[in-house]
Design an enzyme around this catalytic site. Structure first.
Site, PDB file in Angstrom:
ATOM      1  N   TYR A 156      -0.446  55.815  92.644  1.00  0.00           N
ATOM      2  CA  TYR A 156      -0.270  55.410  91.255  1.00  0.00           C
ATOM      3  C   TYR A 156      -1.651  55.231  90.653  1.00  0.00           C
ATOM      4  O   TYR A 156      -2.502  54.530  91.227  1.00  0.00           O
ATOM      5  CB  TYR A 156       0.494  54.091  91.158  1.00  0.00           C
ATOM      6  CG  TYR A 156       1.972  54.188  91.428  1.00  0.00           C
ATOM      7  CD1 TYR A 156       2.785  54.991  90.634  1.00  0.00           C
ATOM      8  CD2 TYR A 156       2.569  53.458  92.456  1.00  0.00           C
ATOM      9  CE1 TYR A 156       4.149  55.076  90.866  1.00  0.00           C
ATOM     10  CE2 TYR A 156       3.930  53.530  92.691  1.00  0.00           C
ATOM     11  CZ  TYR A 156       4.715  54.344  91.898  1.00  0.00           C
ATOM     12  OH  TYR A 156       6.066  54.430  92.130  1.00  0.00           O
TER      13      TYR A 156
ATOM     14  N   GLU B 165       2.920  58.627  88.914  1.00  0.00           N
ATOM     15  CA  GLU B 165       3.716  58.321  87.731  1.00  0.00           C
ATOM     16  C   GLU B 165       3.870  59.480  86.759  1.00  0.00           C
ATOM     17  O   GLU B 165       4.704  59.423  85.848  1.00  0.00           O
ATOM     18  CB  GLU B 165       3.147  57.108  86.985  1.00  0.00           C
ATOM     19  CG  GLU B 165       1.831  57.337  86.269  1.00  0.00           C
ATOM     20  CD  GLU B 165       0.613  57.158  87.160  1.00  0.00           C
ATOM     21  OE1 GLU B 165      -0.512  57.168  86.618  1.00  0.00           O
ATOM     22  OE2 GLU B 165       0.769  57.005  88.398  1.00  0.00           O
TER      23      GLU B 165
ATOM     24  N   SER C  41      16.867  50.985  68.339  1.00  0.00           N
ATOM     25  CA  SER C  41      15.587  50.315  68.152  1.00  0.00           C
ATOM     26  C   SER C  41      14.907  50.765  66.870  1.00  0.00           C
ATOM     27  O   SER C  41      14.921  51.942  66.510  1.00  0.00           O
ATOM     28  CB  SER C  41      14.667  50.603  69.340  1.00  0.00           C
ATOM     29  OG  SER C  41      13.472  49.850  69.239  1.00  0.00           O
TER      30      SER C  41
ATOM     31  N   VAL D 289       9.129  49.732  78.101  1.00  0.00           N
ATOM     32  CA  VAL D 289       8.856  50.969  77.367  1.00  0.00           C
ATOM     33  C   VAL D 289       7.950  51.872  78.192  1.00  0.00           C
ATOM     34  O   VAL D 289       7.003  51.402  78.828  1.00  0.00           O
ATOM     35  CB  VAL D 289       8.197  50.653  76.012  1.00  0.00           C
ATOM     36  CG1 VAL D 289       7.840  51.935  75.271  1.00  0.00           C
ATOM     37  CG2 VAL D 289       9.121  49.790  75.169  1.00  0.00           C
TER      38      VAL D 289
ATOM     39  N   ASP E 253       1.159  48.096  83.224  1.00  0.00           N
ATOM     40  CA  ASP E 253       0.359  49.129  83.901  1.00  0.00           C
ATOM     41  C   ASP E 253      -0.129  50.200  82.934  1.00  0.00           C
ATOM     42  O   ASP E 253      -1.149  50.845  83.175  1.00  0.00           O
ATOM     43  CB  ASP E 253       1.168  49.804  85.014  1.00  0.00           C
ATOM     44  CG  ASP E 253       1.101  49.047  86.331  1.00  0.00           C
ATOM     45  OD1 ASP E 253       0.085  48.380  86.575  1.00  0.00           O
ATOM     46  OD2 ASP E 253       2.066  49.114  87.097  1.00  0.00           O
TER      47      ASP E 253
ATOM     48  N   VAL F 168       2.273  40.658  85.382  1.00  0.00           N
ATOM     49  CA  VAL F 168       1.700  41.040  86.676  1.00  0.00           C
ATOM     50  C   VAL F 168       1.675  42.565  86.777  1.00  0.00           C
ATOM     51  O   VAL F 168       2.702  43.232  86.586  1.00  0.00           O
ATOM     52  CB  VAL F 168       2.511  40.436  87.832  1.00  0.00           C
ATOM     53  CG1 VAL F 168       1.991  40.940  89.175  1.00  0.00           C
ATOM     54  CG2 VAL F 168       2.442  38.914  87.776  1.00  0.00           C
TER      55      VAL F 168
ATOM     56  N   ASN G 194       1.226  44.565  89.279  1.00  0.00           N
ATOM     57  CA  ASN G 194       1.833  45.210  90.451  1.00  0.00           C
ATOM     58  C   ASN G 194       3.042  44.394  90.897  1.00  0.00           C
ATOM     59  O   ASN G 194       3.115  43.911  92.015  1.00  0.00           O
ATOM     60  CB  ASN G 194       0.820  45.386  91.591  1.00  0.00           C
ATOM     61  CG  ASN G 194       0.258  44.062  92.091  1.00  0.00           C
ATOM     62  OD1 ASN G 194       0.113  43.106  91.336  1.00  0.00           O
ATOM     63  ND2 ASN G 194      -0.078  43.993  93.367  1.00  0.00           N
ATOM     64  N   MET G 195       3.995  44.273  90.006  1.00  0.00           N
ATOM     65  CA  MET G 195       5.167  43.442  90.286  1.00  0.00           C
ATOM     66  C   MET G 195       5.858  43.784  91.605  1.00  0.00           C
ATOM     67  O   MET G 195       6.214  42.892  92.371  1.00  0.00           O
ATOM     68  CB  MET G 195       6.156  43.519  89.125  1.00  0.00           C
ATOM     69  CG  MET G 195       5.711  42.771  87.892  1.00  0.00           C
ATOM     70  SD  MET G 195       6.917  42.872  86.545  1.00  0.00           S
ATOM     71  CE  MET G 195       8.321  42.057  87.292  1.00  0.00           C
TER      72      MET G 195
END
Length: 368
Positions: free
Chosen positions: A94, A118, A220, A239, A270, A298, A300-301
């Site tokens: 990533y 990603e 939305s 998103v 990220d 965070v 890097n959850m």
């Protein structure tokens, strides 16, 4: 090919790129696998489990990086690792380059081939290597949000599921992709009042049909976002624009009209975050407060549940890694258009358009 798997050094990151099963597959195909000692400990994988499958344990990160032709990581290289990269080396991880100019420049300067999990994208627009961690992050976002809503954590003191005679907490999920659906499912399971906002009406129809109306849907728009974030106890930012910075859909001015001590969990951190006030945090210090709203961001959850995350991610990354190792990155990308879309930097050139545009750099598309 010599594949190197270093120990992750990003704070509170305990995932590892390869499982013992992956080592076994690579070794049987004639490749050498170097594992930095202790790389799998945080995911519950001991060194000897790798050794039994044919891995070579390496005690020094410098030695591993210097010997490996492909570095297989989970998270992006960080500053102490920049000097270890060398021209022609494959970085498979990533990367999330759009909001990270220093890393982008380091990869360009090093002359590496940077393949980002990603942005690997199939013809039907699926993101197969992002999906498993999006599933984990979406589910974790509600766990984290529910905990942060507790008064001792700075939140409103709201129980998401409510109790008889007291209404449940309200959850607004911005984005109906993999993260958003998994967040909404978890929140629904806790008994919360959940609404998903998305611009894709077909996606909203699918959500409504799949969950039988138990998850509400809303088209939305700036007006709708204002209305629903103002009413929510917990907002989940989910998103994604592939490879690009996340758009700032929640502006600073929204915070002034939101409920006091509401919680915002920005899973898009990220890629820069979907809130203007988002900045990356760590598992050690996950939250901060801006204008009375508690932000959980965070970066890097999934690292909070490394055992689950490592095996889920490995299931997705292994087939592409095998292609790279067997064929070399150029032939593998020439034969697999999905993998080719993972090329973000190639020997000093930025080869992903969204990354280049994010930094005002020259876009140089790669071709076979």
């Amino acid at each position: 090919m010599i594949v190197g798997v270093p120990k992750e050094i990003k704070p509170q990151e305990a995932r590892v790129g390869v499982t013992p099963s992956g080592v076994d597959q690579l070794v049987k195909r004639g490749h050498a696998v170097l594992i930095e000692s202790g790389a799998g400990i945080g995911s519950g994988i001991a060194d000897d489990e790798y050794v039994r499958q044919g891995a070579v344990m390496v005690s020094s990160a410098d030695e591993l990086w210097s010997r490996a032709e492909m570095i297989w990581k989970v998270k992006e290289p960080i500053a102490p690792e920049y000097a270890r990269m060398r021209p022609g080396q494959i970085i498979y991880a990533y990367l999330h380059l759009a909001p990270d100019l220093p890393q982008t420049q380091a990869l360009v300067d090093a002359g590496v081939i940077a393949v980002a999990f990603e942005t690997i994208e199939t013809a039907d627009r699926r993101l197969p290597l992002l999906a498993p961690m999006s599933e984990v992050a979406g589910r974790l976002s509600v766990q984290a949000g529910a905990r942060t809503l507790e008064r001792p954590q700075g939140g409103r003191g709201v129980l998401l599921g409510g109790v008889p005679g007291v209404p449940p907490g309200r959850v607004a999920v911005i984005g109906g992709g993999v993260v958003g659906i998994n967040a909404a499912r978890m929140a629904m399971g806790l008994g919360a009042d959940v609404t998903v906002l998305d611009v894709n009406l077909e996606r909203l129809r699918w959500i409504d049909h799949t969950f039988g109306g138990r998850i509400k849907t809303q088209a939305s728009s700036p007006h709708a976002i204002t209305e629903y974030v103002n009413d929510a106890d917990l907002i989940i930012g989910a998103v994604l624009v592939t490879g690009a910075r996340a758009p700032h859909l929640i502006r600073r001015e929204h915070l002034a009209t939101m409920k006091a001590d509401a919680v915002l969990v920005d899973v898009a951190v990220d890629q820069g975050g979907c809130a203007e006030t988002t900045r990356p945090t760590t598992h050690a210090e996950p939250t901060y407060i801006v204008d009375g709203v508690v932000h959980y961001a965070v970066a890097n959850m999934p690292g909070a549940v490394p055992r689950t995350s490592t095996f889920a991610l490995h299931n997705a990354t292994m087939p592409y890694a095998v292609r790279i190792a067997d064929l070399g990155w150029e032939s593998a990308c020439a034969q697999d258009s999905a993998l080719a879309k993972g090329l973000n930097v190639v020997r000093g050139r930025v080869t992903h358009q969204a990354v280049a545009e994010s930094h005002g750099m020259t876009y140089s598309p790669w071709s076979a």
